[in-house]
Design an enzyme around this catalytic site. Structure first.
Site, PDB file in Angstrom:
ATOM      1  CG  ASP A 236      79.104  10.324 136.650  1.00  0.00           C
ATOM      2  OD1 ASP A 236      79.865   9.356 136.890  1.00  0.00           O
ATOM      3  OD2 ASP A 236      79.525  11.443 136.295  1.00  0.00           O
TER       4      ASP A 236
ATOM      5  CE  LYS B 181      75.848  19.940 135.815  1.00  0.00           C
ATOM      6  NZ  LYS B 181      75.352  18.644 136.316  1.00  0.00           N
TER       7      LYS B 181
ATOM      8  CB  VAL C 213      80.113  23.281 139.084  1.00  0.00           C
ATOM      9  CG1 VAL C 213      79.493  23.778 140.388  1.00  0.00           C
ATOM     10  CG2 VAL C 213      79.260  22.167 138.484  1.00  0.00           C
TER      11      VAL C 213
ATOM     12  N   GLY D 174      82.657  19.127 133.794  1.00  0.00           N
ATOM     13  CA  GLY D 174      82.330  17.798 133.305  1.00  0.00           C
ATOM     14  C   GLY D 174      82.048  17.858 131.823  1.00  0.00           C
ATOM     15  N   GLY D 175      81.439  16.816 131.294  1.00  0.00           N
ATOM     16  CA  GLY D 175      81.185  16.726 129.871  1.00  0.00           C
ATOM     17  C   GLY D 175      80.197  17.749 129.353  1.00  0.00           C
ATOM     18  CG  MET D 176      76.398  17.370 129.244  1.00  0.00           C
ATOM     19  SD  MET D 176      74.674  16.963 129.524  1.00  0.00           S
ATOM     20  CE  MET D 176      73.870  18.466 129.002  1.00  0.00           C
ATOM     21  CB  ALA D 177      77.543  21.955 132.983  1.00  0.00           C
TER      22      ALA D 177
END
Length: 173
Positions: free
Chosen positions: A152, A51, A33, A28-31
């Site tokens: 989200d 994550k 998994v 995703g945008g930050m991390a």
């Protein structure tokens, strides 16, 4: 992610805390998994979802605090329709969260594979809404509502396990 990117990412992250990444299963945008192995006893491990903050965000205080805040809130929610957060840690790879691994598919994956019968789709939605309700009803130690909102609630953050149970994940941005 392409297969080459996944192989590179896992090779780069041979060990995160006490966890061994196996393969990237989402980003995703930050991390990112990873499906990872957690040691339980000598030679025995269990699968977890790990994550890890993206490398370009490792030095960002905002990214770190966002991930830690997500972990704190998600760890407080105890409900069968929410993926539990088991641990938060930090090492050379940055901040990481350890969650139960849910074997199954996201609702977005299921939607791409074809229409689900109405009974199954309504069960998925009912379970997801039960998880959302648990998050919305969460109270602090003082008994006051935390007014948590899943920011989200989307098909990629709704997991349907092979056990038939739907679970929410990713309470961050």
């Amino acid at each position: 992610m392409s297969g080459r990117d996944i192989t590179h990412a896992v090779t780069e992250l041979a060990q995160i805390g006490r966890y061994e990444p196996i393969i990237a299963i989402g980003t995703g945008g930050m991390a990112t998994v990873y499906l990872a192995r957690a040691p339980v006893a000598d030679g025995v491990g269990r699968e977890v979802a790990l994550k890890v903050v993206h490398p370009h965000l490792r030095e960002s205080e905002e990214a770190a605090s966002t991930l830690i805040e997500e972990a704190k809130l998600a760890a407080r929610i105890r409900h069968p329709n929410v993926v539990p957060v088991r641990e938060v840690g930090e090492d050379g790879a940055g901040i990481f969260l350890v969650m139960d691994y849910v074997e199954g598919a996201t609702v977005s994956m299921l939607a791409r594979s074809g229409a689900e019968p109405l009974g199954i789709a309504s069960r998925i939605l009912k379970d997801a809404l039960a998880g959302l309700h648990a998050a919305h009803e969460l109270a602090g130690d003082d008994g006051k509502p935390l007014e948590l909102v899943h920011r989200d609630f989307s098909p990629q953050n709704v997991l349907v396990g092979v056990d038939g149970v739907t679970r929410l994940t990713d309470f961050g941005i």
